[in-house]
Design a protein around this motif. Structure first.
Motif, PDB file in Angstrom:
ATOM      1  N   LEU A  19       0.788  -1.088   0.030  1.00  0.00           N
ATOM      2  CA  LEU A  19      -0.112   0.136  -0.220  1.00  0.00           C
ATOM      3  C   LEU A  19       0.863   1.153   0.097  1.00  0.00           C
ATOM      4  CD1 LEU A  19      -3.070   1.031   0.379  1.00  0.00           C
ATOM      5  CD2 LEU A  19      -2.473   1.082   2.647  1.00  0.00           C
ATOM      6  N   THR A  20       0.730   2.350  -0.795  1.00  0.00           N
ATOM      7  CA  THR A  20       1.402   3.503  -0.982  1.00  0.00           C
ATOM      8  C   THR A  20       0.483   4.596  -0.261  1.00  0.00           C
ATOM      9  OG1 THR A  20       2.327   2.855  -2.835  1.00  0.00           O
ATOM     10  CG2 THR A  20       2.463   5.089  -2.462  1.00  0.00           C
ATOM     11  N   VAL A  21       1.314   5.172   0.602  1.00  0.00           N
ATOM     12  CA  VAL A  21       0.614   6.114   1.531  1.00  0.00           C
ATOM     13  C   VAL A  21       1.486   7.470   1.453  1.00  0.00           C
ATOM     14  CG1 VAL A  21      -0.014   7.038   3.938  1.00  0.00           C
ATOM     15  CG2 VAL A  21      -0.482   4.616   3.141  1.00  0.00           C
ATOM     16  N   ALA A  22       0.617   8.441   0.967  1.00  0.00           N
ATOM     17  CA  ALA A  22       1.395   9.765   0.923  1.00  0.00           C
ATOM     18  C   ALA A  22       1.050  10.584   2.349  1.00  0.00           C
ATOM     19  CB  ALA A  22       0.684  10.652  -0.275  1.00  0.00           C
ATOM     20  N   LEU A  23       2.319  11.077   2.794  1.00  0.00           N
ATOM     21  CA  LEU A  23       2.068  11.929   4.128  1.00  0.00           C
ATOM     22  C   LEU A  23       2.389  13.399   3.409  1.00  0.00           C
ATOM     23  CD1 LEU A  23       4.692  10.199   6.598  1.00  0.00           C
ATOM     24  CD2 LEU A  23       2.259   9.778   6.356  1.00  0.00           C
ATOM     25  N   VAL A  24       1.235  14.167   3.735  1.00  0.00           N
ATOM     26  CA  VAL A  24       1.136  15.472   3.225  1.00  0.00           C
ATOM     27  C   VAL A  24       0.539  16.511   4.301  1.00  0.00           C
ATOM     28  CG1 VAL A  24       0.946  14.929   0.902  1.00  0.00           C
ATOM     29  CG2 VAL A  24      -1.231  15.286   2.402  1.00  0.00           C
ATOM     30  N   GLY A  25       0.853  17.832   4.003  1.00  0.00           N
ATOM     31  CA  GLY A  25       0.516  18.834   4.992  1.00  0.00           C
ATOM     32  C   GLY A  25       1.224  19.930   4.767  1.00  0.00           C
ATOM     33  N   ALA A  26       0.957  21.087   5.816  1.00  0.00           N
ATOM     34  CA  ALA A  26       1.523  22.175   5.848  1.00  0.00           C
ATOM     35  C   ALA A  26       3.008  22.101   6.296  1.00  0.00           C
ATOM     36  CB  ALA A  26       0.821  23.354   6.688  1.00  0.00           C
ATOM     37  N   PRO A  27       3.887  23.141   5.855  1.00  0.00           N
ATOM     38  CA  PRO A  27       5.315  22.903   6.534  1.00  0.00           C
ATOM     39  C   PRO A  27       5.322  22.807   7.971  1.00  0.00           C
ATOM     40  CG  PRO A  27       5.063  24.376   4.621  1.00  0.00           C
ATOM     41  CD  PRO A  27       3.745  24.121   4.971  1.00  0.00           C
ATOM     42  N   ASN A  28       5.968  22.034   8.771  1.00  0.00           N
ATOM     43  CA  ASN A  28       6.196  21.897  10.097  1.00  0.00           C
ATOM     44  C   ASN A  28       5.034  21.298  10.721  1.00  0.00           C
ATOM     45  OD1 ASN A  28       8.330  22.235  11.894  1.00  0.00           O
ATOM     46  ND2 ASN A  28       7.447  24.209  12.812  1.00  0.00           N
ATOM     47  N   ALA A  29       4.237  20.463  10.047  1.00  0.00           N
ATOM     48  CA  ALA A  29       3.128  19.897  10.619  1.00  0.00           C
ATOM     49  C   ALA A  29       3.491  18.478  11.509  1.00  0.00           C
ATOM     50  CB  ALA A  29       1.977  19.558   9.582  1.00  0.00           C
ATOM     51  N   GLY A  30       4.729  18.137  11.079  1.00  0.00           N
ATOM     52  CA  GLY A  30       5.088  16.857  11.903  1.00  0.00           C
ATOM     53  C   GLY A  30       5.215  15.816  11.124  1.00  0.00           C
ATOM     54  N   LYS A  31       5.260  15.844   9.566  1.00  0.00           N
ATOM     55  CA  LYS A  31       5.423  14.742   8.873  1.00  0.00           C
ATOM     56  C   LYS A  31       6.509  13.846   9.070  1.00  0.00           C
ATOM     57  CE  LYS A  31       4.815  17.188   5.071  1.00  0.00           C
ATOM     58  NZ  LYS A  31       4.890  18.454   5.789  1.00  0.00           N
ATOM     59  N   SER A  32       7.711  14.795   8.989  1.00  0.00           N
ATOM     60  CA  SER A  32       8.947  13.944   9.233  1.00  0.00           C
ATOM     61  C   SER A  32       9.038  13.148  10.375  1.00  0.00           C
ATOM     62  CB  SER A  32      10.195  14.725   8.973  1.00  0.00           C
ATOM     63  OG  SER A  32      10.163  15.438   7.745  1.00  0.00           O
ATOM     64  N   SER A  33       8.504  13.913  11.642  1.00  0.00           N
ATOM     65  CA  SER A  33       8.611  13.144  12.884  1.00  0.00           C
ATOM     66  C   SER A  33       7.511  11.829  12.865  1.00  0.00           C
ATOM     67  CB  SER A  33       8.029  14.253  13.820  1.00  0.00           C
ATOM     68  OG  SER A  33       8.688  15.281  14.114  1.00  0.00           O
ATOM     69  N   LEU A  34       6.600  12.025  12.226  1.00  0.00           N
ATOM     70  CA  LEU A  34       5.787  10.893  12.153  1.00  0.00           C
ATOM     71  C   LEU A  34       6.471   9.579  11.266  1.00  0.00           C
ATOM     72  CD1 LEU A  34       3.130   9.262  12.360  1.00  0.00           C
ATOM     73  CD2 LEU A  34       2.388  10.555  10.390  1.00  0.00           C
ATOM     74  N   LEU A  35       6.962  10.101  10.193  1.00  0.00           N
ATOM     75  CA  LEU A  35       7.901   9.146   9.523  1.00  0.00           C
ATOM     76  C   LEU A  35       8.631   8.237  10.158  1.00  0.00           C
ATOM     77  CD1 LEU A  35       8.219   7.888   6.526  1.00  0.00           C
ATOM     78  CD2 LEU A  35       9.891   9.481   6.032  1.00  0.00           C
ATOM     79  N   ASN A  36       9.541   9.001  11.160  1.00  0.00           N
ATOM     80  CA  ASN A  36      10.405   8.436  12.015  1.00  0.00           C
ATOM     81  C   ASN A  36       9.906   7.636  13.085  1.00  0.00           C
ATOM     82  OD1 ASN A  36      12.670   9.864  10.617  1.00  0.00           O
ATOM     83  ND2 ASN A  36      12.776  11.544  12.053  1.00  0.00           N
ATOM     84  N   GLN A  37       8.647   7.774  13.479  1.00  0.00           N
ATOM     85  CA  GLN A  37       7.966   7.095  14.459  1.00  0.00           C
ATOM     86  C   GLN A  37       7.649   5.772  13.850  1.00  0.00           C
ATOM     87  OE1 GLN A  37       7.457   7.100  17.668  1.00  0.00           O
ATOM     88  NE2 GLN A  37       7.950   8.867  18.214  1.00  0.00           N
ATOM     89  N   LEU A  38       7.048   5.967  12.407  1.00  0.00           N
ATOM     90  CA  LEU A  38       6.695   4.826  12.024  1.00  0.00           C
ATOM     91  C   LEU A  38       7.648   3.648  11.545  1.00  0.00           C
ATOM     92  CD1 LEU A  38       4.129   6.556   9.539  1.00  0.00           C
ATOM     93  CD2 LEU A  38       3.334   4.977  11.336  1.00  0.00           C
ATOM     94  N   CYS A  39       8.862   4.046  11.091  1.00  0.00           N
ATOM     95  CA  CYS A  39       9.805   3.173  10.729  1.00  0.00           C
ATOM     96  C   CYS A  39      10.917   2.794  11.923  1.00  0.00           C
ATOM     97  CB  CYS A  39      10.476   3.657   9.543  1.00  0.00           C
ATOM     98  SG  CYS A  39      11.604   5.183   9.813  1.00  0.00           S
ATOM     99  N   GLY A  40      10.523   3.629  12.852  1.00  0.00           N
ATOM    100  CA  GLY A  40      11.486   3.411  14.213  1.00  0.00           C
ATOM    101  C   GLY A  40      12.747   3.645  13.664  1.00  0.00           C
ATOM    102  N   LEU A  41      13.265   4.727  12.974  1.00  0.00           N
ATOM    103  CA  LEU A  41      14.510   5.420  12.815  1.00  0.00           C
ATOM    104  C   LEU A  41      14.499   6.694  12.556  1.00  0.00           C
ATOM    105  CD1 LEU A  41      15.652   2.572  10.170  1.00  0.00           C
ATOM    106  CD2 LEU A  41      16.279   2.499  12.503  1.00  0.00           C
TER     107      LEU A  41
END
Length: 460
Positions: free
Chosen positions: A222-244
């Protein structure tokens, strides 16, 4: 060595173990000369089927190449339905390639990708769905995907398809009999009975299509796009999801300029998350390029997570069109869409939600709050039930065939209900039968077979 165009009557050979060195290497031979080649190569004059024989493998000049085991599977009790021989030697690439060259010198030829499975299909040892399931099993990325592929290999998907096919054929026979013998005093079935049976077949087709859709997602991911305004926390969420710490996280808006992908196993489903540049109007040329890549990512995503900084709004209900330009908002809404209110650990009041979202989830990505709830929402939003014991692996061509079957059946129902046109219903039933037959390979052309099996491993 064999020269000339490939033929289904050739004796084929291939290394069946993965490239590289290993303790054991396997070479497979299949075809009319398999047994004769094995005897010449090993000097073993008598081979008992399904029995391991120890022997020495030599060149035509008598030079020892290696020693190992030899197994013979006589037609038709073999994987391909032909005489099959397996050589099990030491897993040196040098040894395996020398033996392969000797086999070709004795009348064999190198197998094409998937040719062993193709012969199993042509010799009716497998149907096309089962043959494809072999490739799916080899390429499975999760335990659930492997289990589903094994279900297909054991005939679970084929059973669904054949059950539908039998019902379509049965109804078609009755409809055409009523057309051909209208004056015979034979009680076929009433129009109401035809409609009842047709509705039941349509419902069963829809259930099978739903299972096939799930099977395809679990197999292919499944391909999921993380989108949103700048500084909404997308990169922090990606790190939490992959554990790195895969994505750079700062308080500076616009840090992410390019897309960043990572694959996470969520309940047996391989999910590819794509972190994108923050969506906003900007004069920064580099940031604009990143935003355009984010828009391109939206076009290939199957699900969108839109992150909103919940600490920056006092409203309980927010429209996506107030957060994004209309064209970007519409691009998000073209897919199943989860509204994610982030940074709820900084809130004192109610948690805001996005009005247009399929579902809303509240998280605090920086501290990992509610990440498991978000993962479950992803699975639920696309309608997956990966824990089900009745799923099977499926491909896009299967789904397209089921959709064509469903469309023909629905059209036949309209012909019956609105026009009482039995002849047109019979034609739609014929089209439905033809579409569903293509799944197992009953009406599959040679070009499609070539395309399917060319994606298989050499030696399988």
């Amino acid at each position: 060595m064999h020269v000339g165009p490939a033929s289904d009557t050739d004796t084929i050979c291939a290394i069946a173990t993965p490239p590289g060195r290993g303790g054991v290497g396997i070479i497979r031979i299949s075809g009319p000369r398999a047994l004769a080649i094995a005897k010449q190569l090993s000097s073993i004059t008598s081979l008992t089927p399904r029995t391991a024989h120890f022997g020495s493998f030599r060149t035509s000049e008598g030079e020892l190449v290696d020693t190992g085991l030899l197994l013979f599977f006589a037609t038709p009790r073999s994987f391909t339905g032909e005489d099959v021989v397996e050589l099990q030697t030491h897993g040196s690439p040098i040894v395996l390639n020398r033996l392969l060259a000797e086999i070709c010198g004795l009348g064999g030829r190198l197998a094409e990708p998937g040719e062993f499975s193709k012969r199993a299909f042509l010799n009716r040892k497998l149907d096309l769905v089962q043959a494809e399931a072999i490739s799916d099993l080899i390429n499975a990325n999760t335990e659930t995907a492997a289990k589903n592929a094994q279900n297909s290999l054991q005939g679970a998907f084929s059973s669904h398809v054949n059950g539908l096919l039998a019902k379509i054929i049965g109804l078609r026979v009755l409809v055409e009999a009523a057309i051909d013998f209208p004056e015979e005093e034979v009680d076929f079935i009433s129009e109401l009975d035809i409609q009842t049976q047709l509705n039941a077949i349509i419902t069963e087709t829809e259930l099978t299509l739903n299972q096939a859709n799930q099977g395809q997602i679990i197999q292919e991911g499944l391909t999921v796009a993380l989108v949103g305004a700048p500084n909404a926390g997308k990169s922090s969420l990606l790190n939490q999801l992959c554990g790195l710490d895969k994505a750079i996280v700062t308080d500076i808006p616009g840090t992410t300029r390019d897309t960043l992908e990572t694959v996470v196993n969520i309940k047996g489903v391989p999910v590819t998350f794509i972190d994108t540049a923050g969506l906003r109007l900007t004069d920064d040329v580099i940031e604009q390029a990143g935003i355009q890549r984010a828009v391109n990512t939206l076009q290939r995503a199957q699900l969108v997570l839109f992150l909103m900084d919940a600490s920056k709004t006092s409203e309980q209900s927010v429209s996506l069109f107030t957060l994004l330009p209309s064209n970007l908002a519409e691009a998000c809404l073209a897919h199943p869409f989860i509204g994610v209110s982030n940074k709820i650990d900084l809130l004192d009041g109610p948690i805001p939600q996005i009005q247009e979202a399929t579902t809303n989830v509240s998280i605090a990505a920086k501290i990992g709050l509610n990440i498991e709830e978000l993962k479950q929402a992803i699975i639920d939003t696309v309608g997956l039930h990966p824990e089900s014991e009745h799923l099977f692996s499926a491909r896009q061509r299967h789904i397209s065939a089921l959709q064509a079957t469903h469309s023909a059946l629905k059209n036949g129902l309209v012909q019956l209900q609105e026009h009482a046109a039995s002849e047109l219903l019979a034609e739609d039933l014929r089209l439905a039968q033809q579409a569903i037959n293509s799944i197992t390979g009953e009406f599959t052309n040679d070009d499609l077979l070539g395309e399917i099996f060319s994606s298989f491993c050499i030696g399988k």
